[in-house]
Scaffold this motif. Sequence first.
Motif, mmCIF file in Angstrom:
data_model
loop_
_atom_site.group_PDB
_atom_site.id
_atom_site.type_symbol
_atom_site.label_atom_id
_atom_site.label_comp_id
_atom_site.label_asym_id
_atom_site.label_seq_id
_atom_site.Cartn_x
_atom_site.Cartn_y
_atom_site.Cartn_z
ATOM 1 N N ASN A 297 0.699 7.953 -0.163
ATOM 2 C CA ASN A 297 -0.250 6.855 0.082
ATOM 3 C C ASN A 297 0.196 5.594 -0.644
ATOM 4 O O ASN A 297 0.140 4.492 -0.098
ATOM 5 N N LYS B 48 2.939 4.160 1.271
ATOM 6 C CA LYS B 48 2.460 3.698 2.586
ATOM 7 C C LYS B 48 1.667 2.390 2.475
ATOM 8 O O LYS B 48 1.817 1.501 3.314
ATOM 9 N N TYR B 49 0.837 2.275 1.440
ATOM 10 C CA TYR B 49 -0.042 1.097 1.325
ATOM 11 C C TYR B 49 0.521 0.002 0.423
ATOM 12 O O TYR B 49 -0.207 -0.867 -0.032
ATOM 13 N N ASP C 231 0.429 1.636 -7.836
ATOM 14 C CA ASP C 231 1.239 0.867 -6.879
ATOM 15 C C ASP C 231 0.859 -0.600 -6.936
ATOM 16 O O ASP C 231 -0.152 -0.962 -7.547
ATOM 17 N N ILE D 224 -7.806 -1.329 -2.553
ATOM 18 C CA ILE D 224 -8.960 -0.847 -1.773
ATOM 19 C C ILE D 224 -10.109 -1.842 -1.972
ATOM 20 O O ILE D 224 -10.521 -2.074 -3.115
ATOM 21 N N ILE E 143 -14.295 6.200 -0.435
ATOM 22 C CA ILE E 143 -12.868 6.447 -0.227
ATOM 23 C C ILE E 143 -12.476 7.929 -0.174
ATOM 24 O O ILE E 143 -11.511 8.290 0.478
ATOM 25 N N ARG F 13 -11.359 5.385 6.349
ATOM 26 C CA ARG F 13 -10.221 4.503 6.078
ATOM 27 C C ARG F 13 -10.774 3.123 5.732
ATOM 28 O O ARG F 13 -11.673 2.617 6.413
ATOM 29 N N ALA F 14 -10.223 2.513 4.681
ATOM 30 C CA ALA F 14 -10.720 1.197 4.260
ATOM 31 C C ALA F 14 -10.399 0.154 5.332
ATOM 32 O O ALA F 14 -9.450 0.318 6.115
ATOM 33 N N ALA G 262 -6.852 -1.176 5.341
ATOM 34 C CA ALA G 262 -5.856 -0.170 5.765
ATOM 35 C C ALA G 262 -5.858 -0.049 7.284
ATOM 36 O O ALA G 262 -4.809 0.084 7.907
ATOM 37 N N GLY H 253 -2.856 6.790 10.261
ATOM 38 C CA GLY H 253 -3.592 7.503 9.199
ATOM 39 C C GLY H 253 -4.833 8.163 9.747
ATOM 40 O O GLY H 253 -5.397 7.713 10.756
ATOM 41 N N THR H 254 -5.278 9.234 9.091
ATOM 42 C CA THR H 254 -6.452 9.974 9.583
ATOM 43 C C THR H 254 -7.640 9.897 8.615
ATOM 44 O O THR H 254 -8.759 10.226 8.971
ATOM 45 N N GLY H 255 -7.362 9.518 7.355
ATOM 46 C CA GLY H 255 -8.442 9.507 6.368
ATOM 47 C C GLY H 255 -8.782 10.899 5.856
ATOM 48 O O GLY H 255 -9.853 11.100 5.276
ATOM 49 N N GLY I 193 -6.380 12.739 3.959
ATOM 50 C CA GLY I 193 -5.563 13.013 2.762
ATOM 51 C C GLY I 193 -6.354 12.994 1.464
ATOM 52 O O GLY I 193 -6.316 13.954 0.688
ATOM 53 N N LEU I 194 -7.110 11.917 1.226
ATOM 54 C CA LEU I 194 -7.834 11.807 -0.048
ATOM 55 C C LEU I 194 -8.958 12.831 -0.144
ATOM 56 O O LEU I 194 -9.289 13.289 -1.235
#
Length: 428
Positions: free
Chosen positions: A333, A336-337, A361, A366, A374, A380-381, A384, A391-393, A395-396
Amino acid sequence: MNVRSSRTHIFLSTTGIFVLLSAILFFVWRVVEIPKEYLDETLLGISFFAVALITVTFYQSMKIYDSANVIAKNITEDFLQYSHELFTELYRSSPVPYVVINPVGKVVSMNTATARLFHTELNALEGIDIFSFFKNDESHKAALVPEYFKEGKSVSDVELEIQLPDETKRWVLLSLFSFKEAGGEKRGLLTLVDITKQKMIDKAKTEFVSLASHQLRTPISGMKWNIELLLTAGKDKFEDIHKAYIEKISGGVDRMEVLINDFLSASKFELGTLEPEYSDIQVFDFLLKVHDELVGMAEEKNIRIETDFGPNLGKINTDPHMFRTIVSNLMSNAIKYTPADGVVGLNVQQNTENVTIKISDTGIGIPQEDQEMIFSKMFRASNARTKVTDGTGLGLYIVKESVAVLGGTISFVSEQDKGTEFTVILPA
Ligand code: ADP
């Protein structure tokens, strides 16, 4: 003041007025020397009549005032009585289960809907500890509710499982707040909305996702295997353009595999069927491997990964798969972000009790208004969604659940367009 004392009051004050005015008249007539031509018997009679008239008028006004008071009091009492009856009726026949409890959680009263929910007679639970029906789970929500109540804090819309006196179980949406009774005693009002049906539907959906994802894994493995074969067999025969097509297909299949694995993990967490399998791992070697796997992804965007491995890194006892998922998801992430040429940090420290992993990072951050949500599934923000469409939202959500299962904590600080830092603390 009651009616009787009010009448005595009117009588006394009227008599008082009469005596006072008569005394003034007598004083003027007998003590002050007024010449006869100004004060004869007729004038005295008229004056006395005036005094009597004033007294009667005063008496009548007092009586009107008194009657008005009595009427107002009656209206207020009727209104209070009406409000009380209305409230009692609403409380009693409301379809929402209500329970009033005392400061230690014992039931003071309950309505018909509560009796229906608990499969008991009305008021059968009086004097019983309402919190004893709450089932505790790993999130300890059930134990937190009485603590919050003791501290005077409100609780709203907490999903809990309750075990009824006849041993059956129901899911409820619970809210609780405290108030003071007219007598000044502290009370709590609980609402328990039955959500068992919705929970069952949710569970059926999750089971379907779990089953579907599981079934999709076999054809995906087959596709991956055949792509490998195709690439090996056609190594010298295919033209570059054909190889590029096959690589694209391979990339798509890899993404699909990640997606399906995420769906499967999320549904397993939701169903509570994911049991950790503990073993010892060497933190440094393990994290270096995860780091190495992600270097390629960072290099594509010219992102520098700065590592800081503390001096005391040793073994920890954990579930290696979940541990890997946590670090790998947070690191990927972060890459990616973060826009090109940024920096991602991996800082790991260990002491006798735990291991702390910080992943930072210099990315898009966010937005403040999205931070609360989150860790929610499929969230997903806003930034983002527009800047990184892939992205699928999930992961977190998986990271948060994995950390909880391993008995750790996760937190983050983030500022939009500046960067983000996630901190994970896991038992060593
Ligand atoms: P996704 O598949 O969208 O990356 P995640 O569950 O991994 O899903 O993350 C959820 C959301 O959290 C992301 O869509 C993004 O809005 C936000 N997010 C996660 N990590 C970062 C990060 N390092 N920097 C900025 N936003 C992040």
